[in-house]
Design an enzyme around this catalytic site. Structure first.
Site, PDB file in Angstrom:
ATOM      1  N   GLN A  42      55.984  -5.056 143.625  1.00 52.30           N
ATOM      2  CA  GLN A  42      54.972  -4.276 142.891  1.00 52.30           C
ATOM      3  C   GLN A  42      54.819  -4.762 141.453  1.00 52.30           C
ATOM      4  O   GLN A  42      55.808  -4.969 140.750  1.00 52.30           O
ATOM      5  CB  GLN A  42      55.348  -2.797 142.865  1.00 52.30           C
ATOM      6  CG  GLN A  42      54.201  -1.973 142.310  1.00 52.30           C
ATOM      7  CD  GLN A  42      54.540  -0.509 142.116  1.00 52.30           C
ATOM      8  OE1 GLN A  42      55.353  -0.158 141.262  1.00 52.30           O
ATOM      9  NE2 GLN A  42      53.927   0.334 142.910  1.00 52.30           N
TER      10      GLN A  42
ATOM     11  N   ASP B 178      56.907  14.023 149.002  1.00 54.44           N
ATOM     12  CA  ASP B 178      57.650  15.185 149.472  1.00 54.44           C
ATOM     13  C   ASP B 178      58.171  15.062 150.903  1.00 54.44           C
ATOM     14  O   ASP B 178      58.360  16.083 151.575  1.00 54.44           O
ATOM     15  CB  ASP B 178      56.807  16.470 149.344  1.00 54.44           C
ATOM     16  CG  ASP B 178      56.373  16.736 147.908  1.00 54.44           C
ATOM     17  OD1 ASP B 178      56.999  16.175 146.989  1.00 54.44           O
ATOM     18  OD2 ASP B 178      55.405  17.489 147.709  1.00 54.44           O
TER      19      ASP B 178
ATOM     20  N   CYS C 137      51.640   5.088 138.401  1.00 51.79           N
ATOM     21  CA  CYS C 137      52.740   5.555 137.551  1.00 51.79           C
ATOM     22  C   CYS C 137      52.203   6.355 136.358  1.00 51.79           C
ATOM     23  O   CYS C 137      51.373   5.857 135.596  1.00 51.79           O
ATOM     24  CB  CYS C 137      53.560   4.363 137.046  1.00 51.79           C
ATOM     25  SG  CYS C 137      54.907   4.909 135.978  1.00 51.79           S
TER      26      CYS C 137
END
Ligand SMILES: Cc1cc2nc3c(=O)[nH]c(=O)nc-3n(C[C@H](O)[C@H](O)[C@H](O)COP(=O)(O)O)c2cc1C
Length: 329
Positions: free
Chosen positions: A75, A207, A105
């Site tokens: 990345q 999550d 980000c």
């Protein structure tokens, strides 16, 4: 093994479960730990393009890949299309299987320079970056995004159009906004909507902390792959559990204390190797993993209290013996 269902350019992982890029975590040792326990695909930590191009030691380390490591996406974070393209080319030459552009980000350290989630507020620049990177590499190209700058400015429809137009092979969606950071819940409906509206390969993220979560995300959103971040720290076995659930097999046994101890020591030794034998730095780097490995165990609080005394392999063994020794491990 069932067909993975996830494909990124020429890369077809053994299963669709993906270790997320996590700055300070997804280095070579942790990727190895997760891969050996079932991760189909891993990402490096984000590599700032300026650091990479100027040959910073940290960037060189981040892009260290192991021969035969299995599919790895490297990345990059930055905002200048020319530099992003140059960095992507360097990653291709270093052996990355594909390049991932960070447009998610929310950290100010990254967004202040116009990179990461700041690109969601400048979609024309995001498109320029993707076009430039695409033209500079022959390996796969992926994009990782949040859902938008704020909840009243969700930009995923634009992202779908831009990604399709610029030849992106897959998009990872972490459906929180930049403003939300890690607050609230990831809104999986946004992943489902994205998947319905375009033909791109989609990796859902946010999550997932159990195999049940991963299966629910796949069913609810139709995503092609599931990315796990925080849920893998201290629990790399989640990948084997996800793969078993996906293949309709019984859940593998949870690791017993002996396996947990072995994994902690193996992980620590890998970090020492990675840092060329520097046990002291390895101990400092490893503490955050250690506190997650022992979380919830009797004695964990005591281990956390003694964390600053973990300065070497020997002191690590001493500190964790508080959790393991009585059991004869
Ligand atoms: C400590 C930490 C570091 C992270 N670093 C990166 C990074 O370098 N690049 C990136 O795209 N996302 C980064 N993320 C975001 C994760 O990749 C992921 O999108 C997010 O944690 C949500 O997934 P989860 O709920 O499975 O953790 C980071 C997250 C955490 C907690």
């Amino acid at each position: 093994m069932a067909d993975s269902g996830l494909r990124i350019g020429a890369v077809v992982p053994g299963n669709p479960f993906v270790l997320a890029p996590m700055d300070g975590y997804t280095d070579l040792p942790f990727r190895r730990i997760c891969r050996d326990r079932g991760a189909g695909l891993c990402f490096t930590e984000m590599i700032p393009v300026m650091a990479l191009i100027h040959g910073a030691k940290s960037a060189a380390r981040h892009l260290r890949l192991e021969k035969g490591e299995g599919p790895v996406g490297a990345q990059i974070a930055g905002h200048d299309p020319v530099l992003m393209a140059r960095a992507a080319r360097m990653l291709q030459e270093s052996g990355a299987d594909f390049v991932d552009v960070n447009a998610g980000c929310p950290s100010r350290r990254v967004t202040n320079g116009g990179a990461g989630a700041a690109l969601l507020s400048d979609l024309a620049l995001l498109a320029d970056i993707l076009r430039a990177v695409r033209a500079s590499i022959s390996i796969g190209l992926t994009l990782k995004v949040r859902s938008g700058p704020t909840t009243d400015r969700i930009v995923l429809d634009d992202v779908a159009r831009i990604a399709s137009d610029t030849g992106v092979d897959a998009v990872t969606i972490h459906p929180r906004t930049r403003a939300q950071r890690f607050g609230g819940r990831a809104d999986w409906e946004l992943i489902a909507r994205f998947k319905e509206r375009c033909r791109l390969t989609v990796i859902g993220n946010g999550d997932v902390t159990s195999a049940d979560d991963g299966m629910r995300m796949m069913r609810r959103t139709g995503c092609d792959g599931v990315m796990v971040g925080r849920g893998a720290v201290g629990n790399p076995w989640i990948f084997g559990e996800l793969a078993a659930a996906y293949e309709g097999k019984a859940a593998p046994k949870r690791p017993n204390r002996a396996e947990l101890y072995r994994t902690i020591m193996e992980h620590f030794d890998l970090v020492v190797d990675y840092l060329d034998g520097d046990e002291r730095t390895a101990a400092r780097v490893f503490r955050k993993h250690l506190s997650r490995y022992v979380r919830g165990m009797p004695g964990a609080v005591q281990v956390r209290r003694c964390m600053c005394r973990v300065l070497s392999r020997e002191s690590l063994v001493r500190v964790i013996s508080q959790v393991f020794v009585e059991e004869g491990v």
